[in-house]
Write an enzyme that holds these catalytic residues in place. Sequence first.
Site, PDB file in Angstrom:
ATOM      1  N   SER A  33     -40.622   8.937-100.269  1.00 17.46           N
ATOM      2  CA  SER A  33     -39.203   8.573-100.375  1.00 17.46           C
ATOM      3  C   SER A  33     -38.965   7.142-100.821  1.00 17.46           C
ATOM      4  O   SER A  33     -37.877   6.810-101.300  1.00 17.46           O
ATOM      5  CB  SER A  33     -38.498   8.802 -99.031  1.00 17.46           C
ATOM      6  OG  SER A  33     -39.093   8.008 -98.014  1.00 17.46           O
ATOM      7  N   ASP A 323     -31.379   1.887 -94.481  1.00 18.84           N
ATOM      8  CA  ASP A 323     -31.241   2.930 -93.473  1.00 18.84           C
ATOM      9  C   ASP A 323     -32.373   2.780 -92.460  1.00 18.84           C
ATOM     10  O   ASP A 323     -33.116   1.796 -92.518  1.00 18.84           O
ATOM     11  CB  ASP A 323     -31.178   4.317 -94.143  1.00 18.84           C
ATOM     12  CG  ASP A 323     -32.502   4.763 -94.761  1.00 18.84           C
ATOM     13  OD1 ASP A 323     -33.534   4.095 -94.535  1.00 18.84           O
ATOM     14  OD2 ASP A 323     -32.520   5.787 -95.475  1.00 18.84           O
ATOM     15  N   HIS A 326     -35.787   2.745 -94.819  1.00 21.63           N
ATOM     16  CA  HIS A 326     -35.969   2.299 -96.201  1.00 21.63           C
ATOM     17  C   HIS A 326     -35.350   0.933 -96.477  1.00 21.63           C
ATOM     18  O   HIS A 326     -34.268   0.637 -95.975  1.00 21.63           O
ATOM     19  CB  HIS A 326     -35.363   3.339 -97.151  1.00 21.63           C
ATOM     20  CG  HIS A 326     -35.956   4.696 -96.984  1.00 21.63           C
ATOM     21  ND1 HIS A 326     -35.367   5.675 -96.209  1.00 21.63           N
ATOM     22  CD2 HIS A 326     -37.108   5.230 -97.462  1.00 21.63           C
ATOM     23  CE1 HIS A 326     -36.134   6.760 -96.227  1.00 21.63           C
ATOM     24  NE2 HIS A 326     -37.195   6.510 -96.975  1.00 21.63           N
TER      25      HIS A 326
END
Length: 363
Positions: A33, A323, A326
């Site tokens: 991600s 977040d 990340h």
Amino acid sequence: MARCMVWIVMAIVGSSLIGATEGARAFFVFGDSLVDNGNNNFLATTARADAPPYGIDYPTRRPTGRFSNGLNIPDFISQALGAEPTLPYLDPELNGDRLLVGANFASAGIGILNDTGIQFVNIIRIYRQLQYFEEYQQRVSALIGSEEAQRLVNGALVLITLGGNDFVNNYYLIPYSARSRQYNLPDYVRYLISEYKKVLRRLYDIGARRVLVTGTGPLGCVPAELAQRSRNGECATDLQEAAALFNPQLVQIIGQLNSEIGSNIFIGANTQQMSNNFITNPTAYGFVTSKVACCGQGPYNGIGLCTVLSNLCPNRDAYAFWDPFHPSERANSIIVQQILSGTTEYMYPFNLSTALALDSMKN
């Protein structure tokens, strides 16, 4: 001033490559991600970033599937190459001449091991990403011929980011996880590294000739882990120990592979140290906090997902984390500056600007 110099270096590198190759070199991205540009948007999985407020600072102000408020690490590297951002491989718009820019094969939730991220069900595991890369080469061969396709792939820059999920979403996912019962931590890291070496070797075997390999970030310092494991804002020691074991061994296998091949194909980026700089001293980098996520809820905004119902900070540039897991766009830009121009404390055997300059002289 330092940031200005970095952007000057990026501009020089980009322009020299364009002059040498009559267009920016292709760029391919593999991993999780941290580097996914939206492949998971096309999959039935919970590991997605396709809803607001993701993308709030992206040029379109819309979510793209990037796990960021704006640009991610591949986007900033594309800028350095003088290229447009790579499209997700699963995006139907990736066809024709757009294939020549490269492709992003990354998928949120994956790891080095196939059993990492099983809770996300339908994600593109790393060997499937490599199969897609081979499929991509067949598509490009049909477009420009096999000889030109091989030249494009061999001349490309490749980025691969793996490893964090093998701890966060596997070994430490739950107490007494299957992997933690099977291996103590040092043995698990050795197993991961041996498997990662096979992935990197496979990447070389199918055509990659300049590969940037990032280590894990400071796993125990992300807001999600602070929320679950920290009493007074200190980083989680077990996850920090995991990163401290993993990253030096990753540098070792990069050295081994380069020695076996007889060329510095692989470049290691110590993203843990890069991130540690602004985590331990956020104000020196213009951040107000490196503990609290911009978007989230609960302690440190580290619980659950970032959604329209979450707390949302008004100034994303002031937060090191977007977040619970990340980095923010601005933190990503700082990491890429170090990848481009960092010393051997951060880059092995040399930084990306040096690699790109060396490559441009070959053309």
